[in-house]
Scaffold this motif. Structure first.
Motif, short mmCIF file in Angstrom:
data_model
loop_
_atom_site.label_atom_id
_atom_site.label_comp_id
_atom_site.label_asym_id
_atom_site.label_seq_id
_atom_site.Cartn_x
_atom_site.Cartn_y
_atom_site.Cartn_z
N GLY A 138 0.81 -1.21 0.00
CA GLY A 138 0.00 0.00 0.00
C GLY A 138 0.84 1.25 0.00
O GLY A 138 1.99 1.23 -0.45
N ASN A 139 0.27 2.32 0.53
CA ASN A 139 0.87 3.65 0.42
C ASN A 139 1.01 4.35 1.76
O ASN A 139 0.83 5.57 1.85
CB ASN A 139 0.05 4.47 -0.56
N CYS A 140 1.28 3.60 2.80
CA CYS A 140 1.56 4.14 4.14
C CYS A 140 0.46 5.09 4.63
O CYS A 140 0.74 6.08 5.30
CB CYS A 140 2.91 4.84 4.16
N GLY A 141 -0.77 4.84 4.26
CA GLY A 141 -1.89 5.64 4.75
C GLY A 141 -2.22 6.86 3.92
O GLY A 141 -3.23 7.51 4.14
N GLY A 142 -1.39 7.18 2.94
CA GLY A 142 -1.68 8.32 2.08
C GLY A 142 -0.42 8.95 1.51
O GLY A 142 0.70 8.60 1.91
N LEU A 143 -0.64 9.88 0.57
CA LEU A 143 0.47 10.53 -0.12
C LEU A 143 0.09 11.96 -0.47
O LEU A 143 -1.09 12.28 -0.66
CB LEU A 143 0.80 9.80 -1.42
N SER A 144 1.10 12.81 -0.62
CA SER A 144 0.88 14.16 -1.11
C SER A 144 0.94 14.15 -2.63
O SER A 144 1.84 13.54 -3.22
CB SER A 144 1.95 15.11 -0.57
N ALA A 145 -0.01 14.83 -3.24
CA ALA A 145 -0.03 14.94 -4.70
C ALA A 145 1.17 15.74 -5.17
O ALA A 145 1.60 16.68 -4.50
CB ALA A 145 -1.32 15.60 -5.15
N GLU A 146 1.68 15.35 -6.31
CA GLU A 146 2.80 16.07 -6.92
C GLU A 146 2.26 16.95 -8.04
O GLU A 146 1.31 16.58 -8.73
CB GLU A 146 3.81 15.08 -7.49
N PRO A 147 2.88 18.10 -8.26
CA PRO A 147 2.44 18.97 -9.36
C PRO A 147 2.98 18.48 -10.70
O PRO A 147 3.63 19.21 -11.44
CB PRO A 147 2.99 20.34 -8.97
N ILE A 148 2.73 17.21 -10.98
CA ILE A 148 3.15 16.57 -12.23
C ILE A 148 1.88 16.22 -13.00
O ILE A 148 1.05 15.44 -12.52
CB ILE A 148 4.00 15.31 -11.95
N ALA A 149 1.75 16.79 -14.18
CA ALA A 149 0.56 16.55 -14.99
C ALA A 149 0.53 15.10 -15.47
O ALA A 149 1.56 14.55 -15.89
CB ALA A 149 0.53 17.50 -16.18
N PHE A 150 -0.66 14.51 -15.39
CA PHE A 150 -0.84 13.13 -15.84
C PHE A 150 -2.32 12.90 -16.06
O PHE A 150 -3.15 13.47 -15.35
CB PHE A 150 -0.27 12.15 -14.79
N HIS A 151 -2.65 12.06 -17.02
CA HIS A 151 -4.05 11.79 -17.37
C HIS A 151 -4.84 13.08 -17.62
O HIS A 151 -6.01 13.18 -17.27
CB HIS A 151 -4.76 10.96 -16.28
N GLY A 152 -4.19 14.08 -18.19
CA GLY A 152 -4.85 15.34 -18.50
C GLY A 152 -5.19 16.19 -17.29
O GLY A 152 -6.05 17.06 -17.36
N ARG A 153 -4.52 15.95 -16.18
CA ARG A 153 -4.76 16.68 -14.94
C ARG A 153 -3.46 17.30 -14.45
O ARG A 153 -2.38 16.81 -14.78
CB ARG A 153 -5.36 15.75 -13.89
N ASP A 154 -3.56 18.35 -13.66
CA ASP A 154 -2.37 19.10 -13.22
C ASP A 154 -1.57 18.42 -12.12
O ASP A 154 -0.41 18.75 -11.91
CB ASP A 154 -2.77 20.50 -12.75
N HIS A 155 -2.19 17.50 -11.38
CA HIS A 155 -1.52 16.83 -10.25
C HIS A 155 -1.63 15.32 -10.42
O HIS A 155 -2.49 14.83 -11.15
CB HIS A 155 -2.16 17.24 -8.92
N SER A 156 -0.78 14.62 -9.67
CA SER A 156 -0.82 13.16 -9.73
C SER A 156 -0.22 12.55 -8.47
O SER A 156 0.45 13.23 -7.70
CB SER A 156 -0.08 12.65 -10.97
N LEU A 157 -0.49 11.28 -8.30
CA LEU A 157 0.09 10.49 -7.21
C LEU A 157 0.92 9.38 -7.82
O LEU A 157 0.56 8.82 -8.86
CB LEU A 157 -1.01 9.83 -6.36
N LEU A 158 2.02 9.03 -7.17
CA LEU A 158 2.83 7.89 -7.55
C LEU A 158 2.55 6.80 -6.52
O LEU A 158 2.95 6.90 -5.37
CB LEU A 158 4.31 8.29 -7.55
N LEU A 159 1.82 5.78 -6.96
CA LEU A 159 1.26 4.79 -6.04
C LEU A 159 1.96 3.44 -6.10
O LEU A 159 2.58 3.09 -7.10
CB LEU A 159 -0.22 4.56 -6.39
N THR A 160 1.78 2.68 -5.03
CA THR A 160 2.03 1.25 -5.03
C THR A 160 0.66 0.59 -5.07
O THR A 160 -0.16 0.78 -4.15
CB THR A 160 2.79 0.81 -3.76
N LEU A 161 0.39 -0.15 -6.14
CA LEU A 161 -0.89 -0.84 -6.28
C LEU A 161 -0.73 -2.28 -5.81
O LEU A 161 0.10 -3.02 -6.35
CB LEU A 161 -1.36 -0.83 -7.73
N PRO A 162 -1.51 -2.70 -4.83
CA PRO A 162 -1.40 -4.07 -4.33
C PRO A 162 -1.91 -5.08 -5.37
O PRO A 162 -2.70 -4.73 -6.24
CB PRO A 162 -2.28 -4.07 -3.08
N PRO A 163 -1.46 -6.32 -5.27
CA PRO A 163 -1.90 -7.35 -6.20
C PRO A 163 -3.39 -7.64 -6.01
O PRO A 163 -3.86 -7.76 -4.87
CB PRO A 163 -1.05 -8.56 -5.84
#
Length: 172
Positions: A138-163
């Protein structure tokens, strides 16, 4: 179950699904309650219980259930990794939740997902949590969004997706 609860439409669990009954329900027999002697079935029951609580507490999951404004895809095109991401929305902007589903048995590290806004996004649900019988990815309970554009949006998260997992985030 997590996908069912977080996607649009009304929810339906059939007899025994809340603890993972193997055989088809039969009106002439009792449910297989003895399965709750197994930790895996107890974990599934905890997951369903927490999904029920979360569903009732999150306006994004029910307020606009049958209105187009209540649902928005983030990404439905990542068929190579079998990952879906979408937003569920309530009437108030603060009630928006992000849902990310990994439909493979592979942990996805450094998986980027676009967001509607910056700030801290709290991990509200993780189907792979140890209390549900998962591996604890998981993601340690949460994450701060980064100002990196992705999926046509101004912010994004870099996640660990569980199996074979589902994650739900809400902006804190």
């Amino acid at each position: 179950a997590g996908y069912l609860y977080t996607h649009t439409g009304k929810k339906l669990l059939f007899m025994g699904a809340e603890f993972g009954q193997w055989r088809e329900w039969d009106h002439d027999r009792s449910l297989d309650w003895h399965l709750l002697e197994d930790e895996a079935h107890i974990g599934l029951q905890r997951w369903i219980k927490d999904l029920n609580r979360f569903y009732r507490s999150e306006p994004a999951l029910y307020e606009l259930d049958f209105e187009p404004a209540g649902f928005e895809w983030i990404d439905r095109t990542d068929y190579e990794k079998s990952v879906l991401s979408f937003l569920r929305k309530g009437r108030a902007e603060k009630d928006t939740v992000l849902v990310v589903c990994n439909f493979t048995p592979v942990v996805r590290h450094h998986y980027r997902v676009g967001l509607p806004s910056g700030g801290y996004w709290k991990e509200m649900l993780n189907s792979d949590a140890k209390e549900y019988g998962g591996s604890g990815q998981g993601n340690c309970g949460g994450l701060s969004a980064e100002p990196i554009a992705f999926h046509g949006r101004d912010h994004s998260l870099l996640l660990t997706l569980p199996p074979l997992g589902l994650l739900v985030f809400r902006r804190a």
